[in-house]
Design an enzyme around this catalytic site. Structure first.
Site, PDB file in Angstrom:
ATOM      1  N   THR A 168      13.320  47.948  47.483  1.00 35.01           N
ATOM      2  CA  THR A 168      12.985  48.968  48.566  1.00 35.01           C
ATOM      3  C   THR A 168      13.545  48.329  49.765  1.00 35.01           C
ATOM      4  OG1 THR A 168      11.209  49.958  47.526  1.00 35.01           O
ATOM      5  CG2 THR A 168      11.410  50.318  49.853  1.00 35.01           C
ATOM      6  N   ARG A 178      10.980  50.372  33.245  1.00 28.98           N
ATOM      7  CA  ARG A 178      10.210  49.227  33.814  1.00 28.98           C
ATOM      8  C   ARG A 178       8.689  49.501  33.854  1.00 28.98           C
ATOM      9  NH1 ARG A 178      10.771  45.978  39.732  1.00 28.98           N
ATOM     10  NH2 ARG A 178      11.495  44.339  38.756  1.00 28.98           N
ATOM     11  N   HIS A 185      10.969  54.393  36.284  1.00 28.03           N
ATOM     12  CA  HIS A 185       9.785  53.269  37.039  1.00 28.03           C
ATOM     13  C   HIS A 185       8.519  53.934  36.355  1.00 28.03           C
ATOM     14  CE1 HIS A 185       7.822  51.150  39.852  1.00 28.03           C
ATOM     15  NE2 HIS A 185       8.560  51.285  41.003  1.00 28.03           N
ATOM     16  N   ASN A 211      -1.035  47.814  44.158  1.00 34.20           N
ATOM     17  CA  ASN A 211      -1.412  49.080  44.503  1.00 34.20           C
ATOM     18  C   ASN A 211      -2.577  49.433  43.829  1.00 34.20           C
ATOM     19  OD1 ASN A 211       0.728  50.212  46.401  1.00 34.20           O
ATOM     20  ND2 ASN A 211       2.269  50.464  44.534  1.00 34.20           N
ATOM     21  N   TYR A 253       2.680  53.191  40.648  1.00 33.67           N
ATOM     22  CA  TYR A 253       3.182  54.509  40.939  1.00 33.67           C
ATOM     23  C   TYR A 253       3.146  55.567  39.861  1.00 33.67           C
ATOM     24  CZ  TYR A 253       5.029  51.916  44.802  1.00 33.67           C
ATOM     25  OH  TYR A 253       5.141  50.935  45.697  1.00 33.67           O
ATOM     26  N   GLY A 263      15.044  39.464  42.764  1.00 35.06           N
ATOM     27  CA  GLY A 263      15.001  40.416  43.699  1.00 35.06           C
ATOM     28  C   GLY A 263      14.998  39.709  44.818  1.00 35.06           C
ATOM     29  N   ARG A 264      14.248  38.991  45.585  1.00 32.96           N
ATOM     30  CA  ARG A 264      14.469  38.526  46.798  1.00 32.96           C
ATOM     31  C   ARG A 264      15.722  37.585  46.978  1.00 32.96           C
ATOM     32  NH1 ARG A 264       8.237  36.933  47.184  1.00 32.96           N
ATOM     33  NH2 ARG A 264       8.634  37.196  44.883  1.00 32.96           N
ATOM     34  N   GLN A 277      17.079  53.618  39.766  1.00 33.00           N
ATOM     35  CA  GLN A 277      15.449  53.625  39.301  1.00 33.00           C
ATOM     36  C   GLN A 277      14.919  54.865  39.717  1.00 33.00           C
ATOM     37  OE1 GLN A 277      12.637  51.149  40.938  1.00 33.00           O
ATOM     38  NE2 GLN A 277      11.892  50.385  39.296  1.00 33.00           N
ATOM     39  N   ASN A 301       4.062  49.027  38.732  1.00 35.13           N
ATOM     40  CA  ASN A 301       3.702  48.887  40.237  1.00 35.13           C
ATOM     41  C   ASN A 301       2.719  49.757  40.677  1.00 35.13           C
ATOM     42  OD1 ASN A 301       4.999  46.369  40.113  1.00 35.13           O
ATOM     43  ND2 ASN A 301       6.703  47.021  41.119  1.00 35.13           N
TER      44      ASN A 301
HETATM   45  C1  PHB Z   1       7.682  48.894  47.788  1.00 35.31           C
HETATM   46  O1  PHB Z   1       8.475  49.853  48.353  1.00 35.31           O
HETATM   47  O2  PHB Z   1       6.789  48.206  48.320  1.00 35.31           O
HETATM   48  C2  PHB Z   1       7.745  49.139  46.327  1.00 35.31           C
HETATM   49  C3  PHB Z   1       8.652  50.024  45.732  1.00 35.31           C
HETATM   50  C4  PHB Z   1       8.810  49.938  44.503  1.00 35.31           C
HETATM   51  C5  PHB Z   1       7.784  49.038  43.664  1.00 35.31           C
HETATM   52  C6  PHB Z   1       7.214  47.973  44.237  1.00 35.31           C
HETATM   53  C7  PHB Z   1       7.126  48.209  45.649  1.00 35.31           C
HETATM   54  O3  PHB Z   1       7.898  49.026  42.165  1.00 35.31           O
END
Ligand code: PHB
Length: 373
Positions: free
Chosen positions: A27, A231, A179, A239, A184, A326-327, A102, A182
């Site tokens: 994101t 995923r 997705h 969350n 959602y 990611g990072r 995604q 996490n």
């Molecule tokens: C976020 O925007 O913080 C975020 C979005 C998707 C994810 C995890 C975190 O899978």
């Protein structure tokens, strides 16, 4: 050819990668307003991170207006959004790379200020996540109690995912990632902490997995199984997720996905907290790759706090087929090349992750640019 396990080819459904360093969905909150539209800056960002034969996965992308839960994230449900994504996929393909998008519905991780007509966010059950969320105006507020979806609405959400997959095909994506992670919407259905339903979509593991599997089946029908990834975040707590099933839920879901012959499964290791840069990896967390790789015959992508060495070892041992970063991909546009050469990585700056413009987005240098500067 090199004998580096990360730089071996890998078939991922319909595409063949030339290396196993994947860009994880991230994101970044930089879609053009109004309309949550991918723009030229976004195309530049993804284009910078593309590599020949490498796979990028886009940031989580709204399948509808109702799916929306954070300001400034892009969608893939209007003609302007599809057009915007076309520039992104062109930029990646111009460098010989591949890109999946995604597909996201946030469920209860939203706020009425971001929902159509100011409605409450929707969820399997009227159970709020604990903690706080942001509003459309970036204020921090407690989560609202979501509205439980009526059973007749679920078929529409399944159809929305299928339409978004078709839109992704039109936009030039090589495939889509559903997705299911996490905390959602699809994860909210999977887990007992958020799913208190007593109909066919709640209760047993089979029932809680029904919506995810219906979505996957509809997306397969739309664009073909070899263009579909999923995923999951087994045992993840982000969350406010929790459940009572231990590994049984995940074994069921992954075995069902395996039957569908999808391109890949993308699993986040629960050891990693992606909201913190100082929290160490949790050595006591269960090992998702070790637990589930054998249940799935397609490509298995593992994510969660990897460094080049641990990524190489994990693929070398056959615990995963590819690793998503990611990072490190935020701050190293040429990450695969740096890993291949064992070059130093540029550290990331979390303060520019979300929102803003070029800074912290398209201005991280490649090795080549760093030498010239
Ligand atoms: C976020 O925007 O913080 C975020 C979005 C998707 C994810 C995890 C975190 O899978």
């Amino acid at each position: 050819m090199s004998n580096d396990p990360l730089f071996q080819p890998l078939k991922v459904g319909a595409i063949e990668l030339s290396h196993r360093v994947v860009m994880a969905p991230l994101t970044r909150m930089r879609a053009a307003q109004p309309g949550d539209i991918p723009n030229a800056l976004n195309a530049e960002y993804y284009g910078q991170r593309a590599s020949k034969g490498g796979l990028l996965i886009t940031e989580a992308t709204d399948i509808t207006a109702q799916a929306h839960g954070y300001p400034l994230v892009p969608g893939i449900y209007t003609p302007a959004q599809i057009e915007g994504w076309r520039a992104v996929t062109n930029a990646v393909h111009a460098k010989g790379g591949f890109i999946f998008t995604q597909l996201w519905h946030v469920g209860r991780i939203s706020h009425s200020s971001m929902q159509p007509h100011g409605a409450l966010p929707v969820a399997p059950s009227a159970v709020p996540a604990s903690g706080t969320h942001m509003t459309a105006a970036f204020e921090t507020v407690p989560f609202e109690t979501p509205r439980a979806l009526e059973i007749h609405e679920l078929a529409d959400i399944v159809a929305d995912f299928a339409q978004a997959a078709e839109n992704a095909r039109i936009a030039g994506f090589d495939g889509v990632e559903v997705h299911g992670a996490n905390g959602y919407l699809l994860d909210q259905f999977l887990r007992t902490g958020s799913n208190k339903r007593s109909d066919r979509y709640g209760g047993s593991i089979e029932n809680r997995a029904r919506l995810l599997l219906e979505v996957v089946d509809a997306v397969i029908e739309s664009i073909g199984a070899n263009r579909v990834g999923v995923r999951l975040s087994p045992w993840g707590s982000f969350n406010d997720m929790h459940d009572d099933d231990g590994s049984l839920l995940w074994e069921f879901v992954i075995s069902e996905l395996d039957k569908r012959d999808i391109a890949y499964l993308h699993v986040i290791e629960p050891r990693s907290d992606f909201t913190s840069d100082s929290a160490p990896l949790d050595a006591s967390a269960p090992d998702a790759a070790a637990s589930f790789k054998a249940l799935f015959r397609g490509a298995f992508i593992s994510a969660g706090g990897y460094l080049p060495d641990t990524a190489r070892a994990t693929v070398g041992e056959g615990k995963a087929d590819a690793i998503a970063f990611g990072r490190p991909f935020i701050s190293n546009p040429d990450l695969p090349e740096r890993i291949r050469l064992g070059a130093e990585l540029t550290p990331h700056d979390r303060s520019t992750f979300y929102g803003g413009g070029r800074e912290g987005y398209t201005d991280y240098p490649t090795m080549h640019q760093a030498v010239e500067a």
